[in-house]
Design a protein around this motif. Structure first.
Motif, PDB file in Angstrom:
ATOM      1  N   PRO A   1       0.819  -1.215   0.000  1.00  0.00           N
ATOM      2  CA  PRO A   1       0.000   0.000   0.000  1.00  0.00           C
ATOM      3  C   PRO A   1       0.855   1.267   0.000  1.00  0.00           C
ATOM      4  N   VAL A   2       0.295   2.327  -0.542  1.00  0.00           N
ATOM      5  CA  VAL A   2       0.970   3.618  -0.492  1.00  0.00           C
ATOM      6  C   VAL A   2       1.137   3.995   0.977  1.00  0.00           C
ATOM      7  N   ARG A   3       2.298   4.497   1.323  1.00  0.00           N
ATOM      8  CA  ARG A   3       2.632   4.899   2.687  1.00  0.00           C
ATOM      9  C   ARG A   3       2.529   3.748   3.700  1.00  0.00           C
ATOM     10  N   ALA A   4       2.931   2.563   3.268  1.00  0.00           N
ATOM     11  CA  ALA A   4       2.932   1.412   4.172  1.00  0.00           C
ATOM     12  C   ALA A   4       3.846   1.696   5.357  1.00  0.00           C
ATOM     13  N   GLU A   5       3.423   1.260   6.514  1.00  0.00           N
ATOM     14  CA  GLU A   5       4.207   1.456   7.729  1.00  0.00           C
ATOM     15  C   GLU A   5       5.336   0.423   7.763  1.00  0.00           C
ATOM     16  N   PHE A   6       6.518   0.858   8.150  1.00  0.00           N
ATOM     17  CA  PHE A   6       7.680  -0.030   8.278  1.00  0.00           C
ATOM     18  C   PHE A   6       7.663  -0.669   9.653  1.00  0.00           C
ATOM     19  N   PRO A   7       8.235  -1.851   9.795  1.00  0.00           N
ATOM     20  CA  PRO A   7       8.780  -2.752   8.778  1.00  0.00           C
ATOM     21  C   PRO A   7       7.657  -3.567   8.133  1.00  0.00           C
ATOM     22  N   TYR A   8       7.979  -4.142   6.978  1.00  0.00           N
ATOM     23  CA  TYR A   8       7.023  -5.028   6.324  1.00  0.00           C
ATOM     24  C   TYR A   8       7.760  -6.004   5.414  1.00  0.00           C
ATOM     25  N   ILE A   9       7.019  -7.030   4.986  1.00  0.00           N
ATOM     26  CA  ILE A   9       7.511  -8.040   4.046  1.00  0.00           C
ATOM     27  C   ILE A   9       6.692  -7.904   2.769  1.00  0.00           C
ATOM     28  N   SER A  10       7.363  -7.971   1.627  1.00  0.00           N
ATOM     29  CA  SER A  10       6.648  -7.968   0.353  1.00  0.00           C
ATOM     30  C   SER A  10       7.136  -9.132  -0.510  1.00  0.00           C
ATOM     31  N   PHE A  11       6.244  -9.602  -1.363  1.00  0.00           N
ATOM     32  CA  PHE A  11       6.609 -10.649  -2.310  1.00  0.00           C
ATOM     33  C   PHE A  11       7.314 -10.029  -3.492  1.00  0.00           C
ATOM     34  N   GLY A  12       8.405 -10.644  -3.897  1.00  0.00           N
ATOM     35  CA  GLY A  12       9.148 -10.202  -5.065  1.00  0.00           C
ATOM     36  C   GLY A  12       8.952 -11.181  -6.201  1.00  0.00           C
ATOM     37  N   GLN A  13       9.990 -11.368  -6.962  1.00  0.00           N
ATOM     38  CA  GLN A  13       9.952 -12.231  -8.134  1.00  0.00           C
ATOM     39  C   GLN A  13       9.655 -13.674  -7.753  1.00  0.00           C
ATOM     40  N   THR A  14       8.822 -14.315  -8.572  1.00  0.00           N
ATOM     41  CA  THR A  14       8.589 -15.749  -8.436  1.00  0.00           C
ATOM     42  C   THR A  14       8.832 -16.394  -9.795  1.00  0.00           C
ATOM     43  N   THR A  15       9.363 -17.592  -9.753  1.00  0.00           N
ATOM     44  CA  THR A  15       9.638 -18.341 -10.976  1.00  0.00           C
ATOM     45  C   THR A  15       9.101 -19.752 -10.784  1.00  0.00           C
ATOM     46  N   GLU A  16       8.468 -20.291 -11.807  1.00  0.00           N
ATOM     47  CA  GLU A  16       7.995 -21.678 -11.770  1.00  0.00           C
ATOM     48  C   GLU A  16       8.606 -22.423 -12.946  1.00  0.00           C
ATOM     49  N   ARG A  17       9.149 -23.606 -12.659  1.00  0.00           N
ATOM     50  CA  ARG A  17       9.748 -24.441 -13.709  1.00  0.00           C
ATOM     51  C   ARG A  17       9.143 -25.838 -13.657  1.00  0.00           C
TER      52      ARG A  17
END
Length: 135
Positions: free
Chosen positions: A36-52
């Motif tokens: 979210p805009v102006r998310a309060e710190f600290p936080y975890i976010s999902f980054g890149q995912t790869t499926e093979r």
């Protein structure tokens, strides 16, 4: 059949956002796919995912690489390191239930933390590898 990659992300999110230790370090269930805009710190976010494709001669399977990001504005890297360690503790080898799939294993591959170029944010990265097969 449901998407295995999304099932893995849902399971990781559920475990992180409901674990008392992780939530305590974050100051709430601050685990995001779309921050979210102006998310309060600290936080975890999902980054890149790869499926093979990880199928064998007779069985279907998938390998998933999922990157999590930890964001902290605390002085020093201690907070980011603690959150990374907590995430590893609750996810590594966890027998997570997946919708429409079976989790063969979930392994932590690496974590690191560094100061961002803005000079005030610590950015941690953790990568996990999951192997799934259809239920």
């Amino acid at each position: 059949m449901s998407n295995a990659s999304f099932a893995v992300q849902q399971a990781l999110y559920s475990r992180l956002a409901t674990d008392a230790g992780v939530v305590g370090l974050l100051g709430g269930p601050r685990v995001y796919d779309d921050v979210p805009v102006r998310a309060e710190f600290p936080y975890i976010s999902f980054g890149q995912t790869t499926e093979r494709d990880w199928s064998t001669g007779g069985e279907e399977g998938s390998e998933h690489i999922v990157t999590l990001h930890v964001w902290s504005r605390a002085h020093g890297r201690k907070e980011a390191d603690e959150i990374l360690a907590a995430a590893r503790s609750v996810l590594h080898d966890a027998p997570l239930p997946l919708s429409g799939h079976h989790l063969v294993n979930l392994r932590h591959e690496f974590s690191d933390a560094r100061r961002d170029p803005d000079g005030e944010t610590y950015h941690g990265t953790a990568r996990f590898r999951a192997v799934t097969e259809p239920a």
